[in-house]
Design an enzyme around this catalytic site. Sequence first.
Site, PDB file in Angstrom:
ATOM      1  N   ASP A  74      49.624 119.086  30.886  1.00 18.87           N
ATOM      2  CA  ASP A  74      51.032 118.683  30.814  1.00 18.87           C
ATOM      3  C   ASP A  74      51.443 118.119  32.173  1.00 18.87           C
ATOM      4  O   ASP A  74      52.377 118.601  32.809  1.00 18.87           O
ATOM      5  CB  ASP A  74      51.901 119.883  30.417  1.00 18.87           C
ATOM      6  CG  ASP A  74      53.354 119.512  30.212  1.00 18.87           C
ATOM      7  OD1 ASP A  74      53.662 118.305  30.133  1.00 18.87           O
ATOM      8  OD2 ASP A  74      54.202 120.425  30.146  1.00 18.87           O
ATOM      9  N   PHE A  75      50.708 117.088  32.622  1.00 10.77           N
ATOM     10  CA  PHE A  75      50.996 116.472  33.912  1.00 10.77           C
ATOM     11  C   PHE A  75      52.219 115.568  33.766  1.00 10.77           C
ATOM     12  O   PHE A  75      52.224 114.656  32.944  1.00 10.77           O
ATOM     13  CB  PHE A  75      49.804 115.647  34.392  1.00 10.77           C
ATOM     14  CG  PHE A  75      48.657 116.468  34.918  1.00 10.77           C
ATOM     15  CD1 PHE A  75      48.584 117.831  34.693  1.00 10.77           C
ATOM     16  CD2 PHE A  75      47.636 115.871  35.641  1.00 10.77           C
ATOM     17  CE1 PHE A  75      47.526 118.583  35.173  1.00 10.77           C
ATOM     18  CE2 PHE A  75      46.569 116.608  36.139  1.00 10.77           C
ATOM     19  CZ  PHE A  75      46.526 117.973  35.902  1.00 10.77           C
ATOM     20  N   GLU A  76      53.233 115.799  34.571  1.00 17.25           N
ATOM     21  CA  GLU A  76      54.472 115.041  34.512  1.00 17.25           C
ATOM     22  C   GLU A  76      54.807 114.476  35.895  1.00 17.25           C
ATOM     23  O   GLU A  76      54.039 114.623  36.848  1.00 17.25           O
ATOM     24  CB  GLU A  76      55.613 115.921  33.973  1.00 17.25           C
ATOM     25  CG  GLU A  76      55.353 116.483  32.582  1.00 17.25           C
ATOM     26  CD  GLU A  76      56.489 117.345  32.062  1.00 17.25           C
ATOM     27  OE1 GLU A  76      57.611 117.279  32.618  1.00 17.25           O
ATOM     28  OE2 GLU A  76      56.267 118.097  31.095  1.00 17.25           O
ATOM     29  N   GLY A  77      55.961 113.832  35.979  1.00 20.55           N
ATOM     30  CA  GLY A  77      56.442 113.339  37.263  1.00 20.55           C
ATOM     31  C   GLY A  77      55.484 112.344  37.896  1.00 20.55           C
ATOM     32  O   GLY A  77      55.140 111.323  37.316  1.00 20.55           O
TER      33      GLY A  77
END
Length: 587
Positions: free
Chosen positions: A372-375
């Site tokens: 869940d890699f974000e930003g």
Amino acid sequence: MALAVPGSAALSSAAGAADADAAVNGGFESGLSPWTCTAGTTVTSPVHGGASALKATPEGSDNAQCAQTVSVRPNSQYTLAAWVRGSYVYLGASGTGTTDVSTWTQSAPDWQKLATTFTTGADTTKVTIYTHGWYGTGAYYADDVSLMGPGGGTTTQPPTVPTGLKTGTVTATSVALSWTPVTGATGYAVYQDGVKVQSVSGTSATVSGLNPSTAYAFQVTATNDAGESARSATVTATTPARGDGGGSTELPAHALVGYLHASFANGSGYTRMADVPDSWDVIDLAFGEPTSVTSGDIRFDRCPVSECPGVESDADFKAAIQAKQAAGKKVLISIGGQNGQVQLTTTAARDAFVSSVSKIIDQYGLDGLDIDFEGHSLSLNTGDTDFKNPTTPVIVNLISALKTLKARYGTRFVLTMAPETFFVQNGYQFYGSGKWGGQDPRCGAYLPVIHALRDDLTLLHVQDYNSGPIMGLDNQYHSMGGADFHIAMTDMLLTGFPVAGDAGNVFPPLRPDQVAIGMPASVNAGNGYVAPAEVTKTLDCLTKKTNCGSYPTHGTWPALRGLMTWSVNWDRFAGWEFQRTFDSYFG
């Protein structure tokens, strides 16, 4: 963010006598129709010509794009022009079939003409023209947009027979097919054992709902306004027995996925693992986070009793995980989240990621991993333009780490991903910083990871929430708030799409059993909540091709895996509405 220096746009000579203006309402005299604008309106002052002009104001992550799709002739040259005012105003064309073009001005205090030319590809009959501003730079104006060139013609002959039909991934219940593009075709029909089963616009399809251990024969035809071609040569495929191949992870045919707040507290309240209802098939522990952005060293610290009253002991938590697994459920560690930025910039960080994630999985006896890699975790370096062969270290190292983990734990290792739409479907329009720079380098940055891991990927559940408007395969922008958005975003994953409008660089479709739709559980959980009736419409359209709205889907996928939500805790807070909707639909 640095912006590229504008290149000199090639200006065509005066339009030939046979040329026409393919743009419709380029002077905005008839309002915005047929333009699709994310943040635009018409004004009477200032104007360049006539009585109206476009005014659009970028805000937040929206660059205030206005676009329309026009008919063109293949192998033809066109000149796109517009008069603009404001700072950082762009004009461009996508879907040209050759090299998409754009031009821009850094500052136009008064009306300034922008122009560029392009040549359409051999199969191109539609092109999208657009104008947009830049993030946070204020309103811009556009007027007298024109696209000069040969008018879009009428097809008088059906296309030729497709060639190159071949099979791809074959599972117990599905067969992936692909074929060579046909000049002049606007669509294709797929036949299974002599019966038409799908109509698609691209050169690939996945036929699902098949029986295990069964032989099937497939053909494809090409279509346009004049009719349908003869059928192609036949290819055959035999589905394996259920559980053979396909990376079987023993998920049910339709699964409900939810995130459990395990390391933090918020207004939804703490939910013990043992109290998660049996409806939830995949439970993602949120979250494992790095010791620093670039360390690769992931830690999972359970929520302390001072923040989460009622939190169970480690022994009870592990026992509850084992009980869920005994009941056929999967429990994963989810890495990242909104606050957990992870950048594997070095091979040392890659190795630390593998080691530390393995330790968490082993400590709690988990079934696998959710990314869940974000930003700013994933972005593409300048010049990294081929999603099939990435060169950016954070991308290459993540792919390597995930393949290592999959190999370490074997075929039953569950691997899921939860990217935002900006990192996946937005890649249909933009990929990385673009060929000329100036774009957000995060655009489409998940695509190389998904593609490299597609044979190992159990589930992709894109977050269809907290999203700006995204262009679908109908070349129209779609916004959160209804079934139409979820249908359009999911159709893109199951149909495949040209990356950054490049017809020669297509992201292939995923199998329907690899796809779940991500939605917020309640109005408190995130922007983009939809009521149960809209969830049902979404599932009806995608799995049965009924109850559809305005978006034209490119297939029917009864094997669609299911739904994901943020989160189990917020659904409990809302009286288990999302869970009940899933249960009532899939039984």
